[in-house]
Design an enzyme around this catalytic site. Structure first.
Site, PDB file in Angstrom:
ATOM      1  N   HIS A   1      88.766  52.925 -85.490  1.00 38.91           N
ATOM      2  CA  HIS A   1      89.571  52.127 -86.417  1.00 38.91           C
ATOM      3  C   HIS A   1      91.009  52.637 -86.436  1.00 38.91           C
ATOM      4  CE1 HIS A   1      91.191  51.882 -90.634  1.00 38.91           C
ATOM      5  NE2 HIS A   1      90.894  50.621 -90.456  1.00 38.91           N
TER       6      HIS A   1
ATOM      7  N   LYS B   1      92.433  40.321 -85.265  1.00 35.93           N
ATOM      8  CA  LYS B   1      92.231  40.346 -86.719  1.00 35.93           C
ATOM      9  C   LYS B   1      92.109  38.934 -87.254  1.00 35.93           C
ATOM     10  CE  LYS B   1      92.450  43.454 -89.376  1.00 35.93           C
ATOM     11  NZ  LYS B   1      91.283  44.276 -89.757  1.00 35.93           N
TER      12      LYS B   1
ATOM     13  N   ASP C   1      87.618  40.429 -86.068  1.00 36.47           N
ATOM     14  CA  ASP C   1      87.375  41.207 -87.284  1.00 36.47           C
ATOM     15  C   ASP C   1      87.956  40.478 -88.492  1.00 36.47           C
ATOM     16  OD1 ASP C   1      87.181  43.036 -89.328  1.00 36.47           O
ATOM     17  OD2 ASP C   1      88.797  44.318 -88.579  1.00 36.47           O
TER      18      ASP C   1
END
Lengths: 477, 477
Positions: free
Chosen positions: A372, A236, A265
Site C-alpha cells: 500500500h 483508484k 480499488d
C-alpha cells in the site's frame, strides 16, 4: 587469530579510541592489550531526534474517501547518534503524528539504536492480540488505533538508516538481506480534477490534467507508463458510477494489452452485489495477475463477494488494505477466506520487520502480498523499496503515489528518486541510500507553516471544493 | 554535517583504506574527498568456511525414540571474513549434516555476510507452501525434510555472529533488539540408566545416576534445580508405564510446589485415550503454567485430545515440536486447534529470523511459544538465548539439554556458559558473546574420529544396550 578490520587503521585509531570518553568502561581499549582484544564495542547512542512537519503539493485526486487537499502532510524524522551520524525516516504528517513522535523522545534519547526496536516493542506487540482495526472510516495515517505502530515504524526506519550509515550497509541487508535489487511499483492512476496541487506560490504544474472519464484516465496511465515504465496498473475507483469504472478498466485493458496486470480499488464503495457484478464483468481484465481491491466493506462482505465469484468460476483474488490492517484482523480474515492478497505498509503495520513477519504469515496461509502507499516523498519510497527488497514473499508490484509529487517538494538530496522500467533500484549506498536536502526540508516546513491543513480530511476537502453537501456514503453503489 | 565514527581514527585509517584493494571501486576513498564522503563501504566478504564434526559425551537418556548413544554428534561452523573476523554456529551433527553444509560452500564464499540470508532464502522459503513435515518418526536433526532449513540456520547464525563481532553488537540486537537480558530455561529431567556418557577414555562422571523411578526422577530434578536454579521443569516421558509417569509428575508437584510449572513430553507415545486420561489426572499439576507436550501422534489426534480435555473443563494446553515443525504444518494445526503452544527451534525452523516470524504468527493466533532443545554445547545455548532475547512473544521457559553435557566437552572459550537462577544472561559482548576454544574443538574432532557414530539413532542404541528386540511402537500405551 582474527583481526578487527578497524585495526587496518593502525595505532592512531586505537589511541584516539583510548582517549574517547564514549568508549568508557571497556578497559580492553588500553593499547597494551592489543594482542587479546579484537572488537571495539559499539557505544553508539542517540543524541538527538528532530521532527519536521512538512507540507507538499498534492493534486486534486479523488477516491471514495473524498478529495485530496492541495497539500499532503508528511513528517520527516532525523535521529542523530553521538558520533554525529544521522538516520532518517518519513511518515504520515500533521499535528497528531508529530505529537506522537515527540511523546517518545524521552524514552529514546541516550539509547543504543540497535536496541531501540526491542526496547519499544510494547508499541507494536499489542496488535497481535485483540484491537482489530480497519481503515474503512479512517484514512491511513489518521486511525488512532494504529498511532503507536505508526510511530514505532518511523523510529525503527530511522534507526535502521542510522545503523546502515554507521556500519556501511544498505537497510535491506540489515533486516535479512535483499532477495531482489530492483523493486517493481505500479502505475497508480486516479480520477482527478484539473490542477497540480499546492496553492498560491506553491502551485504546481498539472502535467496530467483533469481525468474524469475513461478516455482521460487511459491517457493519464499512458503518460505515467511512458515516464516511469510501469508494467502494472492499480486504478483508484469508487469515484464514478461502477459502469464507468468498468468501462475504464476495459479501455485500459484494450490499450495496454493482457500482459499488464490491472487492479481496481474503490475503497469499499460498493455493495456485495455491485462488487460481484464488477468482478464478473472484469473477470478477464482483472484475472491476469490483477486483483479486486477492497470492493466492499468488512471481512464478512468481502468473504461473500469471494464466495460468489468463485461459485461462478471467477478466481480474481480480493486484496485489502482497508479490512485487514493489523495482525489482529488476520485470524477472522483467514477463517472466512475474505482476503487473498494483503497490501502491507511498513508505515502503519509497525515497521519493516513487522512487514516481514506479515509476509511469512501470508505465505503460510497461501495469501499473496502487495504493498500500500500514501502520498509520499523519496524517503518513504526508499524505505518501501528496502523492505520490499528484503521480503521474499512479496509477489505483486507495490503501490506508490510518487508520480503525483513533484521535484519542487522533494526533500531527498539530489532530487527525486528514479523509477526506471517501473522499478526502484536499491542503490549501492548505506542505509536507505538517500539523505536530506536541508534547504528543501526548510521549504517543506515553511509550506506547512503557511498552509491551513493539520490533518488529512478528504471528506472536508470534497465539501470545500466540489460539493458542499458531499458525504462519504458506504456503500455508495 | 555528520562524521563517520571511523574518522576518529584520523588520516592513517583512510590512507590504509585508500591502498586497500578490497575497498576497490569506491573512489570516494581518495583522501581529497574527505569533505563529501562519510560512510566507508563495508566490503566484508566471506573468505572461508570451516566445518567441524565433533562428538560429545551424552548420558544414557531415555525417550520414546529409544536411548541416547554414548556420544551426541554436533557440527561447529566457522565463517571467516576477509578481514580475519570469525563467526561461529553450532548445529546438528554427523555425516549428513556436514555434507549439507559443505554443499553450500561454493555459493557462500566471496559473498557479503549481510546479504547471505537473503541470497540463500530459497533454502527456507519452500517451507511456507506445502512440505508439511513431522518429527514423529524422525528424531530432530535426522529429518531429510528439514535438511535445507537446518543448513540455512547454521549459516545464518554464523553470519550474525560474524556481523555482530564486526560491528560490535550482540546478535539479539542485530535481529530486532532484545526484549529481555535474561532468558529463562527449564530443568529437563530424563529417565536414565546409570552412566555419564562417553566410552573408554571419554567416559564422563555420572553426577545424576540411574533414574528409572519417580523417586529417582525427583532427586534428579532437585539436583538440577540446586545447581542451575531452574524455576520450571520439562520432564521427558513416554518411557515407563503412564501410571508411573503420572506418579512422577505428582511427586514433582509435591516436592516443588505449585509455583514451579511442570510439563510432560512423551514424544507421541500415547493413544488419544491415554493422553486424555493423563491430562485429566494431571489437570492440577500441569495446569499452572505447564503443558502436555506431544502426548499423541499427529494433528488430528492432538486435536481430539484437546477437544476432550476442554469438554471436561481441563484447560491444560497441548504443546508440540513433533506434529508442528514447519510453517506448512500451521494452517491445519490452527484450523483443528491441535496445538496451543509451539516449541520453536532456530536450528531446524530455518534460523533466528524464521523463529521471530513464527512467534508473530503464533501471537496472532493466540498460540503460546516455548523452545525446543537437543543435546548441545554452549554455542547453541547462546544462539538459543539470543533469539529468545529478541522474540517478544516467547512466553514459556526454553528447553535445554545443557545440564547433561560436561565441561570436558565444552568448546566455548572459558568453559561452560553459566545458567544462574535458571537463566542465561546475554553478555555485554558482540556477536553470540562466545568464541571457540580451538584445543577443545580439536578434542571434539578426535572424539568424533574415534567413535563409531555418524548419525543419531536412538532405536538402534536401545537395541544395542538395553533390549535387542526393542522397537519404537506408536502408540505404545
Amino acid at each position: 587469530m582474527a583481526h578487527c578490520p578497524r585495526l587496518a587503521g593502525g595505532d592512531q585509531f586505537w589511541k584516539a579510541l583510548k582517549h574517547n570518553k564514549t568508549a568508557g568502561k571497556h578497559n580492553c581499549l588500553a593499547l597494551d592489550c592489543f594482542a587479546t582484544i579484537r572488537y571495539p564495542p559499539c557505544t553508539m547512542r542517540l543524541a538527538d531526534m528532530r521532527i519536521h512537519s512538512i507540507a507538499i503539493a498534492d493534486p486534486p485526486l479523488r477516491s471514495s474517501y473524498g478529495l485530496h487537499a492541495p497539500y499532503a502532510l508528511r513528517t520527516l524524522i532525523e535521529l542523530e547518534s553521538d558520533a554525529g551520524e544521522i538516520g532518517i525516516a518519513e511518515t504520515y504528517g500533521g499535528e497528531a503524528q508529530a505529537k506522537q513522535l515527540e511523546a517518545v523522545r524521552a524514552q529514546i534519547i541516550g539509547t543504543n539504536p540497535f536496541r531501540l526496536s526491542g526496547f519499544l516493542s510494547p508499541m507494536i506487540e499489542g496488535q497481535g492480540s485483540g484491537h482489530a482495526r480497519s481503515q474503512t472510516y479512517q484514512v491511513p495515517g489518521e486511525n488512532p488505533l494504529d498511532a503507536t505502530t505508526r510511530t514505532y515504524a518511523a523510529i525503527e526506519v530511522a534507526c535502521l538508516d542510522l545503523i546502515g550509515k554507521t556500519v556501511g550497509q544498505p537497510v535491506c541487508d540489515l533486516i535479512g538481506g535483499r532477495v531482489r535489487d530492483e523493486v517493481p511499483f505500479s502505475a497508480y492512476p486516479f480520477y482527478k480534477h484539473e490542477g497540480g496541487g499546492g496553492e498560491g506560490e506553491d502551485s504546481r504544474e498539472d502535467e496530467y490534467g483533469e481525468a474524469l472519464s475513461p478516455e482521460a484516465l487511459v491517457k493519464q496511465v499512458q503518460r505515467m507508463i511512458a515516464t516511469y515504465g510501469f508494467t502494472s496498473v492499480k486504478f483508484k475507483g469508487g469515484v464514478l458510477e461502477p459502469d464507468i469504472e468498468i468501462e475504464t478498466i476495459k479501455r485500459l485493458y484494450a490499450a495496454l494489452g493482457s500482459s499488464v496486470p490491472l487492479r481496481i480499488d474503490p475503497n469499499s464503495a460498493w455493495t456485495v452485489e455491485t462488487s460481484v457484478r464488477v468482478g464478473k464483468e472484469l473477470a478477464r481484465e482483472l484475472g491476469r495477475g490483477g486483483y479486486l481491491e477492497d470492493p466492499t466493506e468488512g471481512l464478512e462482505n468481502m468473504a461473500e463477494v469471494r464466495r460468489r465469484l468463485v461459485e461462478k468460476g471467477i478466481e480474481t483474488p480480493l486484496a485489502s488494505n482497508v479490512a485487514v490492517t493489523s495482525f489482529a484482523d488476520l485470524p477472522r480474515s483467514i477463517q472466512l477466506d475474505a482476503v487473498q492478497i494483503i497490501l502491507c505498509d511498513h508505515h502503519y503495520w509497525g515497521g519493516m520487520r513487522q512487514v516481514q513477519h506479515l509476509a511469512r504469515l501470508a505465505k503460510t496461509f497461501s495469501i499473496g502480498m502487495s504493498m500500500h502507499s500514501n502520498s509520499h516523498l523519496g524517503v518513504s519510497l526508499m524505505a518501501m523499496a528496502h523492505v520490499a527488497a528484503a521480503t521474499p514473499h512479496l509477489n505483486y508490484a507495490c503501490d506508490t503515489h510518487y508520480p503525483w509529487q513533484s521535484a519542487e517538494d522533494e526533500v531527498v538530496l539530489g532530487g527525486r528518486v528514479a523509477i526506471k522500467n517501473g522499478c526502484v533500484r536499491i542503490p549501492d549506498k548505506p542505509g536507505l541510500g538517500v539523505e536530506l536536502d536541508y534547504d528543501q526540508l526548510a521549504r517543506g516546513r515553511e509550506r506547512y507553516a503557511r498552509c491551513n491543513f493539520r490533518k488529512r480530511d478528504d471528506e472536508a476537502e470534497m465539501r470545500r471544493r466540489v460539493d458542499p453537501n458531499w458525504k462519504r456514503i458506504l456503500p455508495r453503489w
